[in-house]
Design a protein around this motif. Structure first.
Motif, PDB file in Angstrom:
ATOM      1  N   ALA A   1      61.252  12.311  40.640  1.00 45.65           N
ATOM      2  CA  ALA A   1      60.481  13.773  40.206  1.00 45.65           C
ATOM      3  C   ALA A   1      59.047  12.976  40.223  1.00 45.65           C
ATOM      4  O   ALA A   1      58.132  13.926  39.901  1.00 45.65           O
ATOM      5  CB  ALA A   1      60.755  14.468  39.251  1.00 45.65           C
ATOM      6  N   SER A   2      58.594  11.974  40.785  1.00 45.53           N
ATOM      7  CA  SER A   2      57.271  11.441  40.802  1.00 45.53           C
ATOM      8  C   SER A   2      56.122  12.435  41.616  1.00 45.53           C
ATOM      9  O   SER A   2      56.207  11.777  42.867  1.00 45.53           O
ATOM     10  CB  SER A   2      57.185   9.933  40.860  1.00 45.53           C
ATOM     11  N   LEU A   3      55.476  13.183  41.278  1.00 44.84           N
ATOM     12  CA  LEU A   3      54.945  13.887  42.041  1.00 44.84           C
ATOM     13  C   LEU A   3      54.106  13.320  43.129  1.00 44.84           C
ATOM     14  O   LEU A   3      53.506  13.562  44.417  1.00 44.84           O
ATOM     15  CB  LEU A   3      53.915  14.988  41.253  1.00 44.84           C
ATOM     16  N   ASN A   4      53.380  12.193  42.489  1.00 44.59           N
ATOM     17  CA  ASN A   4      52.177  11.284  43.476  1.00 44.59           C
ATOM     18  C   ASN A   4      52.958  10.734  44.436  1.00 44.59           C
ATOM     19  O   ASN A   4      52.029  10.163  45.261  1.00 44.59           O
ATOM     20  CB  ASN A   4      51.268  10.576  42.447  1.00 44.59           C
ATOM     21  N   VAL A   5      54.077  10.508  44.660  1.00 42.25           N
ATOM     22  CA  VAL A   5      54.859  10.213  45.947  1.00 42.25           C
ATOM     23  C   VAL A   5      54.364  11.071  47.049  1.00 42.25           C
ATOM     24  O   VAL A   5      54.301  10.739  48.217  1.00 42.25           O
ATOM     25  CB  VAL A   5      56.284   9.972  45.869  1.00 42.25           C
ATOM     26  N   LEU A   6      53.881  12.377  46.706  1.00 45.97           N
ATOM     27  CA  LEU A   6      53.647  13.385  47.871  1.00 45.97           C
ATOM     28  C   LEU A   6      52.032  13.229  48.242  1.00 45.97           C
ATOM     29  O   LEU A   6      51.646  13.889  49.120  1.00 45.97           O
ATOM     30  CB  LEU A   6      53.860  14.781  47.336  1.00 45.97           C
TER      31      LEU A   6
ATOM     32  N   ALA B   1      47.058   8.710  42.831  1.00 54.78           N
ATOM     33  CA  ALA B   1      47.589   9.348  44.166  1.00 54.78           C
ATOM     34  C   ALA B   1      48.296   8.485  44.946  1.00 54.78           C
ATOM     35  O   ALA B   1      48.215   7.099  44.929  1.00 54.78           O
ATOM     36  CB  ALA B   1      46.205   9.882  44.974  1.00 54.78           C
ATOM     37  N   ASP B   2      49.061   8.761  46.026  1.00 52.33           N
ATOM     38  CA  ASP B   2      49.793   8.144  47.007  1.00 52.33           C
ATOM     39  C   ASP B   2      50.477   6.879  46.181  1.00 52.33           C
ATOM     40  O   ASP B   2      50.354   5.682  46.254  1.00 52.33           O
ATOM     41  CB  ASP B   2      49.031   7.231  47.928  1.00 52.33           C
ATOM     42  N   ALA B   3      51.579   7.367  45.451  1.00 52.77           N
ATOM     43  CA  ALA B   3      52.332   6.387  44.451  1.00 52.77           C
ATOM     44  C   ALA B   3      52.877   5.433  45.064  1.00 52.77           C
ATOM     45  O   ALA B   3      53.254   4.196  44.630  1.00 52.77           O
ATOM     46  CB  ALA B   3      53.357   7.007  43.489  1.00 52.77           C
ATOM     47  N   THR B   4      53.506   5.457  46.490  1.00 53.76           N
ATOM     48  CA  THR B   4      54.099   4.327  47.016  1.00 53.76           C
ATOM     49  C   THR B   4      53.149   3.288  47.518  1.00 53.76           C
ATOM     50  O   THR B   4      53.588   2.023  47.410  1.00 53.76           O
ATOM     51  CB  THR B   4      54.819   5.032  48.297  1.00 53.76           C
ATOM     52  N   ARG B   5      51.949   3.658  47.949  1.00 52.33           N
ATOM     53  CA  ARG B   5      51.108   2.684  48.003  1.00 52.33           C
ATOM     54  C   ARG B   5      50.736   1.732  46.961  1.00 52.33           C
ATOM     55  O   ARG B   5      50.359   0.528  46.995  1.00 52.33           O
ATOM     56  CB  ARG B   5      49.833   3.213  49.066  1.00 52.33           C
ATOM     57  N   THR B   6      50.334   2.841  46.019  1.00 54.66           N
ATOM     58  CA  THR B   6      50.047   2.275  44.602  1.00 54.66           C
ATOM     59  C   THR B   6      50.887   1.280  44.248  1.00 54.66           C
ATOM     60  O   THR B   6      50.465   0.262  43.566  1.00 54.66           O
ATOM     61  CB  THR B   6      49.724   3.303  43.485  1.00 54.66           C
ATOM     62  N   ARG B   7      52.382   1.690  44.204  1.00 57.16           N
ATOM     63  CA  ARG B   7      53.220   0.480  43.885  1.00 57.16           C
ATOM     64  C   ARG B   7      53.129  -0.784  44.641  1.00 57.16           C
ATOM     65  O   ARG B   7      53.498  -1.754  44.087  1.00 57.16           O
ATOM     66  CB  ARG B   7      54.557   1.260  43.809  1.00 57.16           C
ATOM     67  N   ALA B   8      53.085  -0.478  45.847  1.00 60.37           N
ATOM     68  CA  ALA B   8      53.192  -1.754  46.811  1.00 60.37           C
ATOM     69  C   ALA B   8      51.829  -2.657  46.267  1.00 60.37           C
ATOM     70  O   ALA B   8      51.917  -3.981  46.485  1.00 60.37           O
ATOM     71  CB  ALA B   8      52.898  -1.253  48.302  1.00 60.37           C
TER      72      ALA B   8
ATOM     73  N   GLY C   1      64.317  19.672  47.281  1.00 66.00           N
ATOM     74  CA  GLY C   1      63.674  18.425  48.054  1.00 66.00           C
ATOM     75  C   GLY C   1      62.163  19.086  48.467  1.00 66.00           C
ATOM     76  O   GLY C   1      62.223  19.953  49.084  1.00 66.00           O
ATOM     77  N   ILE C   2      61.276  18.196  48.091  1.00 65.20           N
ATOM     78  CA  ILE C   2      59.704  18.469  48.474  1.00 65.20           C
ATOM     79  C   ILE C   2      59.475  17.489  49.137  1.00 65.20           C
ATOM     80  O   ILE C   2      59.639  16.199  48.584  1.00 65.20           O
ATOM     81  CB  ILE C   2      58.996  19.085  47.086  1.00 65.20           C
ATOM     82  N   SER C   3      58.729  17.590  50.433  1.00 67.08           N
ATOM     83  CA  SER C   3      58.213  16.658  51.001  1.00 67.08           C
ATOM     84  C   SER C   3      56.994  16.691  51.422  1.00 67.08           C
ATOM     85  O   SER C   3      56.705  17.925  51.929  1.00 67.08           O
ATOM     86  CB  SER C   3      59.192  16.160  52.133  1.00 67.08           C
ATOM     87  N   THR C   4      56.018  15.739  51.875  1.00 68.21           N
ATOM     88  CA  THR C   4      54.846  15.657  52.437  1.00 68.21           C
ATOM     89  C   THR C   4      55.004  14.636  53.695  1.00 68.21           C
ATOM     90  O   THR C   4      55.653  13.626  53.535  1.00 68.21           O
ATOM     91  CB  THR C   4      53.671  15.624  51.725  1.00 68.21           C
ATOM     92  N   PRO C   5      53.957  14.347  54.408  1.00 68.13           N
ATOM     93  CA  PRO C   5      53.813  13.120  55.343  1.00 68.13           C
ATOM     94  C   PRO C   5      53.988  11.686  54.385  1.00 68.13           C
ATOM     95  O   PRO C   5      54.276  10.908  55.032  1.00 68.13           O
ATOM     96  CB  PRO C   5      52.581  13.343  56.049  1.00 68.13           C
ATOM     97  N   LYS C   6      53.895  11.826  53.242  1.00 69.25           N
ATOM     98  CA  LYS C   6      53.638  10.780  52.126  1.00 69.25           C
ATOM     99  C   LYS C   6      55.076  10.306  51.690  1.00 69.25           C
ATOM    100  O   LYS C   6      55.334   9.192  51.665  1.00 69.25           O
ATOM    101  CB  LYS C   6      52.535  10.656  51.042  1.00 69.25           C
ATOM    102  N   GLY C   7      55.794  10.999  51.365  1.00 69.40           N
ATOM    103  CA  GLY C   7      57.296  10.931  50.879  1.00 69.40           C
ATOM    104  C   GLY C   7      58.183  12.232  50.303  1.00 69.40           C
ATOM    105  O   GLY C   7      57.424  13.215  50.686  1.00 69.40           O
TER     106      GLY C   7
END
Length: 694
Positions: free
Chosen positions: A655-660, A392-399, A619-625
């Motif tokens: 299309a990486s769903l866990n960005v959302l 979950a929260d792929a952006t934070r995970t990548r960081a 485009g699909i967005s949530t507060p996370k990305g």
């Protein structure tokens, strides 16, 4: 030549026959109780030779180039020595706990889970971490706290089947065949799922429940069963504790009060409760749809209690308690220092409910890297996982993974996670290694996964990688085994079984004892009371609800529900396509051909209202990305809801769903975050000059 083995391309561990000629895998077929022409087919297994001999396979160790521009091939000695040096450096600089081992599902959970635990415990680190907080283990935890172990449905022999948050046609074909067989022979099939799956289309009753709200349905069913005296009073009196407390709490969830919040009618709830309680025997097949929600622990406890309440526990055609195989615990947890605190220390009940499951809250890895809580991680070994896509929260995970001082990856293929690694060990496929899978020791019969071909290229089986790391770190005595067979013989010694015995029983597996039922009549259950615990004193003493949902739902189970004005559409992650396993195998052309691809399913009514058409780029967005997918108009979802394809982050990072998804709020008992359902918004995007294809 035909060789009996087990396929481990997914977690089903299907017994199969592999066809091998002159040392080369030609094909494989799944074993089944059905005639060959009636068996369900698995696309992954059909493509087994293409997967095993894929030109995209990693077949030599890789180390990052000094200038960071990519990787260079090397030999095993250099790769292993680099990793061993990193282990030692971080232990000297920051303590052994600064090194973690993160496990994905692709290497299985039997001996391949025990081996890295043994290595890390010998090294002094408590941080071998699995993904069980969002897949299976949290449910096992809930079953265990209710009646001492996870119960397994005997769907093939059931007269009533509830499939709850599961779609075995895309995940476990052997189980799906059992469901279909029972249905064809008169069983009543009830499917509880927000999505109209193929199984839901076959069901006698389909409850299109609101995502994340399954626990309230279970409590309402419990109330109906008790109020109508459909419960098994004899079983409850002799073999349970806490019934009156359960009655009191369940009474707060009458069908007419909760139905609207569940997207159901009170009559639907009453009818399903009546059928399950009165049509015997009845089985409940719970699945991953209950996972990935904060309330998974209490939800699964409530579902488990339905089994006991109606007398369907450990009955033929019901949900059967296992007869585990006696096996030696080889994890060496006793070698850890008394003050060795794992990064998952906030979830102590989850960490300790099992002697071998260990630590399973993978989000704590990200916390420890980025926030250094409860202390910093400096090095992570990722074995058969791809956290940059699947967590979950792929952006934070990548960081987090980009911040690590040392990252080691063990995998068959290059992944988004692997691209960040300092060293990559090429792993052998399931056809190239002998191992003892967890499914074969948690219950009879024991079925061995046999190596049927030699490792491709210079890849190594996982066991060999772990053993060699252990020896080079100075644990030669702990890893004295030179083969997988020696290690398995040692682990199965308490059962009096050897690999030779298992191979001699390869066609059917080796059963140590005949199946027994109603075992609670002869021996206490593995709970503090020795009985089914409708009320858990362990949980109450730890400050948690002794009865499921005793304190209600503290927060909306759906992520970003408090921001629905800006994100008005309910998104769910789905479907687990039989061709792939999580993010795996999208490098295989045969598996990509002919499928739906990476799409977002939108109800035609919503599409018409928003001016969207089949094939539009959305485009699909949530507060996370934000991500992008292609629209597919479908009535598998209800209006106001969309289903997003899962696991495509390696194939197309857009299309990486866990960005959302988020990992901000976690269940207090199991550490599970809601990453399965979330509020989002849609926007039609313009195609570029060359268009877009997936």
């Amino acid at each position: 030549m035909i060789i009996d083995t087990v396929c481990r391309f997914c977690s089903s561990c299907c017994p199969i026959e592999a066809e091998v000629e002159e040392g080369r895998l030609l094909g494989a077929r799944r074993k089944s109780f059905l005639d060959p022409d009636k068996r369900l087919s698995c696309a992954k297994l059909a493509a087994a030779p293409e997967i095993v001999y894929s030109p995209a396979r990693l077949t030599k160790p890789l180390v990052k180039k000094d200038d960071g521009s990519g990787f260079r091939e090397t030999g095993w000695d250099e790769a292993l020595d680099r990793v061993v040096a990193a282990f030692r450096h971080h232990r000297q600089a920051s303590g052994p706990q600064s090194v973690a081992w993160l496990r994905g599902m692709a290497a299985d959970w039997g001996a391949p889970w025990d081996y890295p635990n043994r290595l890390m415990h010998a090294f002094g680190s408590p941080n071998t971490i699995g993904n069980g907080s969002i897949c299976f283990v949290a449910r096992d935890f809930a079953h265990t706290y209710t009646y001492g172990s996870m119960a397994f449905p005997e769907a093939k022999s059931a007269k009533c089947i509830i499939v709850w948050g599961k779609n075995d046609g895309n995940t476990a074909l052997g189980a799906a065949e059992g469901i279909h067989w029972a249905k064809e022979h008169g069983a009543t099939l009830i499917v509880i799922d927000p999505v109209r799956t193929a199984l839901a289309r076959k069901a006698d009753i389909w409850l299109q429940i609101k995502p994340g709200h399954d626990g309230l349905l279970a409590m309402a069913m419990i109330n109906e069963i008790i109020q109508n005296n459909w419960h098994d009073t004899e079983f409850i009196a002799k073999y349970t504790v806490g019934f009156e407390r359960l009655r009191e709490v369940a009474a707060r969830y009458p069908a007419e009060r909760v139905a609207e919040n569940l997207w159901l009618s009170a009559d639907q709830i009453r009818e399903v409760a009546r059928l399950y309680a009165t049509v015997k025997p009845a089985a409940i097949i719970d699945g991953n749809g209950l996972d990935m929600h904060r309330e998974v622990f209490d939800t699964t406890r409530a579902v488990a209690m339905l089994r006991a309440l109606t007398g369907n526990l450990d009955k033929p055609g019901g949900d059967v308690l296992p007869q585990p195989v006696p096996a030696r615990n080889i994890q060496l947890r006793e070698r850890l220092a008394a003050d060795a605190v794992p990064i998952t220390c906030d979830y102590s009940l989850f960490n300790t409910f099992s002697e071998t499951w260990g630590n399973q809250v993978q989000g704590c890895v990200v916390d420890a890297i980025l926030e250094e809580k409860p202390y910093p991680l400096k090095m992570v070994v990722v074995q058969s996982g791809n956290p940059l896509v699947t967590m979950a929260d792929a952006t934070r995970t990548r960081a987090a993974f980009a911040k690590l001082e040392t990252l080691v990856v063990i995998d068959m293929f290059m992944t988004e996670t692997g691209k960040l690694a300092d060293v990559i060990f090429p792993a052998s496929s399931c056809f190239e290694k002998t191992q003892l899978n967890r499914s074969s020791i948690r219950n009879n019969p024991i079925i061995l996964q046999n190596a049927v071909i030699d490792p491709v290229g210079d890849s190594w089986p996982d066991w060999k990688i772990v053993f060699e790391l252990g020896r080079r770190l100075g644990y030669g005595e702990e890893f004295a085994w030179q083969t997988a067979e020696e290690a398995i013989d040692f682990q199965l010694e308490p059962a009096g079984v050897t690999v030779a015995d298992l191979r001699a029983s390869g066609k059917t597996g080796l059963r140590l004892e005949a199946a027994r039922y109603e075992k609670y009549r002869e021996q206490p259950l593995k709970t503090p009371s020795g009985k089914v615990e409708f009320f858990s004193s362990r949980l109450a003493e730890a400050g948690f609800a002794g009865v499921p949902f005793e304190y209600g739902l503290e927060d909306d189970p759906i992520s970003f529900a408090d921001q629905r004005d800006d994100y008005p559409v309910l998104g769910v992650s789905g479907s687990r396509d039989i061709r792939f396993t999580n993010s795996q195998f999208r490098t295989i052309p045969a598996l990509l051909h002919g499928g739906a691809g990476c799409v977002v399913d939108i109800h035609p009514d919503d599409a018409a209202r928003q001016g969207l058409s089949e094939g539009d780029l959305i485009g699909i967005s949530t507060p996370k990305g934000s991500i992008e997918m292609t629209a597919r108009l479908s009535t598998t979802v209800r209006p106001g809801m969309v289903r997003l394809a899962w696991g495509w982050g390696d194939f197309d990072p857009r299309a990486s769903l866990n960005v959302l998804t988020e990992d901000d709020k976690r269940g207090p008992v199991s550490g599970t975050s809601t990453s399965r359902s979330f509020m989002c918004r849609l926007q039609k995007l313009e195609l570029g000059a060359t268009g877009k294809s997936r």
